[in-house]
Write a protein that holds these residues in place. Sequence first.
Motif, PDB file in Angstrom:
ATOM      1  N   LEU A  22      44.748  44.511  47.217  1.00 56.84           N
ATOM      2  CA  LEU A  22      43.758  43.498  46.849  1.00 56.84           C
ATOM      3  C   LEU A  22      42.470  44.140  46.373  1.00 56.84           C
ATOM      4  CD1 LEU A  22      42.827  40.533  46.752  1.00 56.84           C
ATOM      5  CD2 LEU A  22      42.184  40.758  49.157  1.00 56.84           C
ATOM      6  N   ARG A  23      42.063  45.217  47.010  1.00 53.97           N
ATOM      7  CA  ARG A  23      40.838  45.917  46.604  1.00 53.97           C
ATOM      8  C   ARG A  23      40.979  46.503  45.205  1.00 53.97           C
ATOM      9  NH1 ARG A  23      37.430  49.391  45.588  1.00 53.97           N
ATOM     10  NH2 ARG A  23      35.545  49.923  46.701  1.00 53.97           N
ATOM     11  N   ALA A  24      42.145  47.083  44.917  1.00 50.47           N
ATOM     12  CA  ALA A  24      42.378  47.644  43.582  1.00 50.47           C
ATOM     13  C   ALA A  24      42.323  46.544  42.523  1.00 50.47           C
ATOM     14  CB  ALA A  24      43.718  48.365  43.545  1.00 50.47           C
ATOM     15  N   LYS A  25      42.911  45.387  42.837  1.00 48.67           N
ATOM     16  CA  LYS A  25      42.868  44.264  41.891  1.00 48.67           C
ATOM     17  C   LYS A  25      41.437  43.760  41.714  1.00 48.67           C
ATOM     18  CE  LYS A  25      47.572  42.687  42.763  1.00 48.67           C
ATOM     19  NZ  LYS A  25      48.396  41.658  43.382  1.00 48.67           N
ATOM     20  N   ALA A  26      40.667  43.739  42.805  1.00 48.90           N
ATOM     21  CA  ALA A  26      39.271  43.290  42.719  1.00 48.90           C
ATOM     22  C   ALA A  26      38.455  44.260  41.878  1.00 48.90           C
ATOM     23  CB  ALA A  26      38.672  43.162  44.120  1.00 48.90           C
ATOM     24  N   ASP A  27      38.706  45.552  42.005  1.00 51.45           N
ATOM     25  CA  ASP A  27      38.006  46.544  41.168  1.00 51.45           C
ATOM     26  C   ASP A  27      38.330  46.339  39.700  1.00 51.45           C
ATOM     27  OD1 ASP A  27      36.538  47.817  43.097  1.00 51.45           O
ATOM     28  OD2 ASP A  27      37.965  49.460  43.389  1.00 51.45           O
ATOM     29  N   THR A  28      39.603  46.095  39.411  1.00 45.30           N
ATOM     30  CA  THR A  28      40.023  45.880  38.030  1.00 45.30           C
ATOM     31  C   THR A  28      39.353  44.638  37.442  1.00 45.30           C
ATOM     32  OG1 THR A  28      42.154  46.888  38.529  1.00 45.30           O
ATOM     33  CG2 THR A  28      42.020  45.588  36.518  1.00 45.30           C
ATOM     34  N   ALA A  29      39.250  43.582  38.260  1.00 49.17           N
ATOM     35  CA  ALA A  29      38.635  42.335  37.811  1.00 49.17           C
ATOM     36  C   ALA A  29      37.116  42.357  37.923  1.00 49.17           C
ATOM     37  CB  ALA A  29      39.190  41.164  38.616  1.00 49.17           C
ATOM     38  N   LYS A  30      36.558  43.479  38.404  1.00 47.62           N
ATOM     39  CA  LYS A  30      35.120  43.642  38.609  1.00 47.62           C
ATOM     40  C   LYS A  30      34.549  42.571  39.541  1.00 47.62           C
ATOM     41  CE  LYS A  30      34.519  46.186  34.420  1.00 47.62           C
ATOM     42  NZ  LYS A  30      33.737  46.599  33.339  1.00 47.62           N
ATOM     43  N   ASP A  31      35.358  42.217  40.543  1.00 45.59           N
ATOM     44  CA  ASP A  31      34.923  41.270  41.577  1.00 45.59           C
ATOM     45  C   ASP A  31      34.493  42.107  42.782  1.00 45.59           C
ATOM     46  OD1 ASP A  31      34.450  39.216  43.297  1.00 45.59           O
ATOM     47  OD2 ASP A  31      36.447  38.316  43.134  1.00 45.59           O
ATOM     48  N   TYR A  32      33.247  42.548  42.738  1.00 43.01           N
ATOM     49  CA  TYR A  32      32.750  43.498  43.735  1.00 43.01           C
ATOM     50  C   TYR A  32      32.528  42.870  45.107  1.00 43.01           C
ATOM     51  CZ  TYR A  32      32.290  46.318  39.576  1.00 43.01           C
ATOM     52  OH  TYR A  32      32.560  46.988  38.419  1.00 43.01           O
ATOM     53  N   ALA A  33      32.360  41.571  45.158  1.00 44.05           N
ATOM     54  CA  ALA A  33      32.204  40.903  46.458  1.00 44.05           C
ATOM     55  C   ALA A  33      33.501  41.013  47.262  1.00 44.05           C
ATOM     56  CB  ALA A  33      31.812  39.443  46.261  1.00 44.05           C
ATOM     57  N   VAL A  34      34.632  40.775  46.595  1.00 45.45           N
ATOM     58  CA  VAL A  34      35.932  40.885  47.268  1.00 45.45           C
ATOM     59  C   VAL A  34      36.202  42.345  47.647  1.00 45.45           C
ATOM     60  CG1 VAL A  34      38.428  40.605  46.963  1.00 45.45           C
ATOM     61  CG2 VAL A  34      36.874  38.829  46.169  1.00 45.45           C
ATOM     62  N   ALA A  35      35.865  43.265  46.754  1.00 45.35           N
ATOM     63  CA  ALA A  35      36.066  44.686  47.042  1.00 45.35           C
ATOM     64  C   ALA A  35      35.257  45.105  48.265  1.00 45.35           C
ATOM     65  CB  ALA A  35      35.689  45.536  45.827  1.00 45.35           C
ATOM     66  N   ALA A  36      34.021  44.621  48.363  1.00 49.11           N
ATOM     67  CA  ALA A  36      33.177  44.953  49.511  1.00 49.11           C
ATOM     68  C   ALA A  36      33.762  44.382  50.802  1.00 49.11           C
ATOM     69  CB  ALA A  36      31.762  44.425  49.294  1.00 49.11           C
TER      70      ALA A  36
END
Length: 186
Positions: free
Chosen positions: A103-117
């Motif tokens: 999920l973190r890798a997908k969030a990085d790809t989508a530039k969704d930094y809130a989810v990555a955090a």
Amino acid sequence: MKSEDARFEDDFDKIMRSLKDDRITLSDSLQQRLNRWKSAREWILTMRPLTDSFTVNFLTQTYKVSEGQAWRDVRDTKRFFASMEKANLEYDRIMLVAQIRDLRAKADTAKDYAVAAKCDATLQKMGVGKEADSAETSSKTIELVIGFNPALIGAKPIPNLLAEVSKYLGEEQARRELMIADEDTI
């Protein structure tokens, strides 16, 4: 009649012996079970099902086994490939960490930094990654002191040990045998 757990332990031992020694062969039924376990594990790792029922459906459709046998195979897969002491908990933890990292890798790809955090925070709470970080950043110094201290094994100290050994070997050889240095170590 043996319990299901006892039968699994026997099968586990047979499989491990066959993996260590090529001369030992598995029975056809045990080889088929092992193949189903490997297939179930591969399917779980690649498809990341939400529940075990998806894996059961995969096994019943692919191998034409009964639903009860498929459930046993899923449980045995977890027991075989995970830590034996806490098979289900450790297996579920490993799968959860893999899903969070995905999920973190997908969030990085989508530039969704809130989810990555949030993924990073969750992994940090789980203690994932600390082992690798601490191993890379800290170095360990191991000091090896060779000596004879009977108290370490719970025995009483031997008075005048050097004198007792030198009676039989001579002082030079006794010092060499006992590895006694001229200086005291603290």
